[in-house]
Motif scaffolding. Structure first.
Motif, short mmCIF file in Angstrom:
data_model
loop_
_atom_site.label_atom_id
_atom_site.label_comp_id
_atom_site.label_asym_id
_atom_site.label_seq_id
_atom_site.Cartn_x
_atom_site.Cartn_y
_atom_site.Cartn_z
N LYS A 188 0.84 -1.20 0.00
CA LYS A 188 0.00 0.00 0.00
C LYS A 188 0.88 1.25 0.00
O LYS A 188 1.82 1.37 0.77
N SER A 204 -1.69 6.33 1.28
CA SER A 204 -0.47 6.36 2.09
C SER A 204 -0.06 4.95 2.51
O SER A 204 -0.90 4.05 2.64
N ASP A 249 0.87 1.93 5.02
CA ASP A 249 0.31 1.58 6.33
C ASP A 249 1.19 0.52 6.98
O ASP A 249 2.32 0.26 6.53
N ALA A 250 0.68 -0.09 8.02
CA ALA A 250 1.49 -1.06 8.78
C ALA A 250 1.87 -2.28 7.96
O ALA A 250 2.82 -3.00 8.31
N THR A 310 2.87 -2.15 4.79
CA THR A 310 3.83 -1.78 3.75
C THR A 310 5.24 -2.08 4.22
O THR A 310 5.65 -1.66 5.31
#
Length: 527
Positions: free
Chosen positions: A121, A247, A249-250, A252
């Motif tokens: 992401k 954006s 996120d955790a 990525t």
């Protein structure tokens, strides 16, 4: 063996390169000469060709600082690395290189890059070409805007989808003034295997490919301008964030890399003739089919079978729409929640439910971008239809080449549509170009008990289309003078229940929710 940089002087000669190219069919590159190649075989970026950006990118809401340190040539590849680190007020760094100051007068040819792309992401890898003149666009000096996106990918629920497109003007420095022609294709192993992303660009012609298989082919029409004689330069970019990819996120993973094996440009040799299309193999004549008489299918072989025996839709075959349908005066919002697989059926639920500006929701699934090279055969769906004014269940095939934006001749087969206020089953096929479709053939049949299961099918062959219900023909079309048949037209399938349009709006007699049941979808080929 790695090639070194090769730049030679050539005349930009216009060559007719259109003949013989079809979506989904591998391209024959006989007669193309190598004009430029960067194989990244050294130990550093060749700054006589490329410029590495060194700035916080100010456009598209992106979140990265482009740093030359993130652009590394090693092991015969360019490694473009996305990192989570604070530089220049940004939380991420990445790499963007271009030929904008070195090689910015590129016009026509075949442009390709062999790459592995990161997934996750917020990532937005791309290889594209930009009009040098557009950089001068400002309030007092408006300029035309041209951009060819050879490949873009956004890494959220879209990891396997690649997008090819071009943007055009005239621009007045506002994104809203720019328009786009785009296509999407689906590939596997986008991050673990190298793929070749390429475009063929000529006068009044653009073709975008992955692994030498076209998925966007556009000839000039009255509706769409082309970037003829526009000076372009190349860009390789690993962007982070923005309105489209969102954006990180955790989930990525940092660091992640976009790996480029090579970038090459080829020019068509004007002295080598364009390959002619592969002739169609000889086809045995069809039997004589008679209206109202059950068809004998001896000699047909099952080649595709979707029996909906699982618990969810097979996303490797079907794409589930999530949008307010903008065509035909429809009143429905198509959403995945209305598409269920249960009890050995696909269940399409249609509801009185407000989403956005639509008062009804329903389900539409297609094999577009998954299984869109369907061509000739017997296509059938066993279905049970709802009853109610304003509801229109459909089983269709669309030609991928002219779908929605009329880049190519337009073809549509409606194997079955029903307006449940009656028991009439309507079938037709359209043909046309430049968005001006006309009927090629249309027929209707009355079916008793449409609320029970019936088999709706079509036989499509060279210069021949036949529509049936329960294997009994009610529309048979041969190639009549003045008709253009959809011969050799790669297509994809659609299942849906629409609301409104020509059927009118639901009324007080329409009982909602209502459901369309699809027992199976099958394709057979003659042997």
């Amino acid at each position: 063996m790695k090639l070194s940089i090769l730049i030679v002087s050539v005349l930009f000669i216009t060559v007719n390169i259109v003949a013989g190219y079809r979506i989904g069919q591998s391209v024959d590159y006989t007669g193309w000469d190598l004009y430029f190649a960067d194989e990244f075989s050294g130990t550093s970026l060749n700054t006589s060709v490329w410029r590495a950006e060194n700035l916080a990118w100010p456009y598209s809401g992106q979140l990265e600082y482009y740093s030359p340190a993130n652009c590394r040539v090693t092991g015969g590849n360019l490694e473009m690395t996305a990192k989570k680190e604070i530089v220049g007020g940004r939380n991420y760094t990445s790499c963007r290189i271009s030929t904008d100051t070195k090689m910015f007068n590129l016009t026509y040819g075949r442009f390709e890059a062999r790459m592995k792309l990161p997934v996750g992401k917020g990532f937005w890898p791309s290889f594209y070409m930009f009009d040098k003149r557009s950089e001068k666009c400002n309030a007092t000096n408006p300029s035309e805007y041209w951009e060819i996106d050879v490949i873009e990918n956004v890494g959220f629920n879209d990891n396997d989808n690649i997008h090819g497109s071009w943007w055009y003007g005239p621009a007045t420095c506002q994104d809203a003034d720019q328009k786009i022609v785009t296509r999407t294709s689906t590939i596997s192993n986008i991050d673990s295997a190298f793929h070749i992303y390429s475009v063929v660009w000529d006068v009044d012609f653009l073709m975008i490919m992955v692994d030498n298989i076209p998925y966007l082919i556009a000839n000039k029409t009255a509706n769409i301008p082309f970037p003829n004689n526009v000076p372009m330069y190349m860009i390789l970019d690993l962007a982070i964030g923005g309105a489209w990819p969102g954006s990180p996120d955790a989930t990525t993973i940092f660091p992640s890399k976009m790996i480029v094996d090579y970038v090459r440009i080829y020019k068509k040799n004007p002295n080598v003739p364009v390959p002619t299309p592969t002739p169609q193999p000889s086809r045995a004549p069809l039997p004589t089919y008679v209206y109202g008489q059950t068809v004998d299918y001896t000699g047909w072989k099952l080649t595709f079978n979707e029996d909906f025996n699982g618990t969810s839709i097979n996303k490797s075959i079907w794409t589930v729409e999530n949008l307010a349908w903008p065509y035909g005066g429809e009143l429905s919002y198509y959403q995945p929640a209305n598409c269920r697989v249960t009890g050995g059926n696909l269940v399409i639920d249609t509801k009185s439910q407000t989403v956005g500006d639509r008062a009804y929701t329903s389900c539409r699934i297609t094999t577009r971008n998954k299984l869109n090279n369907l061509n000739y055969g017997r296509f059938e769906a066993r279905m049970k239809l709802p009853s109610g004014k304003g509801l229109v269940p459909l089983f269709q095939l669309f030609g991928i080449e002219g779908y929605q934006d009329c880049l190519q001749p337009y073809y549509e087969f409606t194997v079955m549509q029903n307006q449940p206020a009656t028991n009439n089953i309507d079938s037709h096929w359209y043909m046309g170009s430049d968005c001006n479709a006309v009927h090629g053939g249309e027929g209707a049949n009355t079916v008793n008990n449409v609320g029970g299961y019936h088999l709706y099918s079509m036989v499509w062959d060279y210069n021949f289309v036949m529509f049936m219900v329960d294997n009994v023909p009610y529309l048979i079309s041969n190639n009549n003078p003045g008709w253009t048949f959809p011969n050799d037209a790669p297509s994809f399938m659609v299942l849906q229940t629409s609301v409104g349009g020509r059927a009118g709006a639901p009324d007080a007699t329409t009982i909602l929710p209502a459901s369309t049941y699809v027992d199976w979808v099958r394709i057979y080929q003659r042997v």
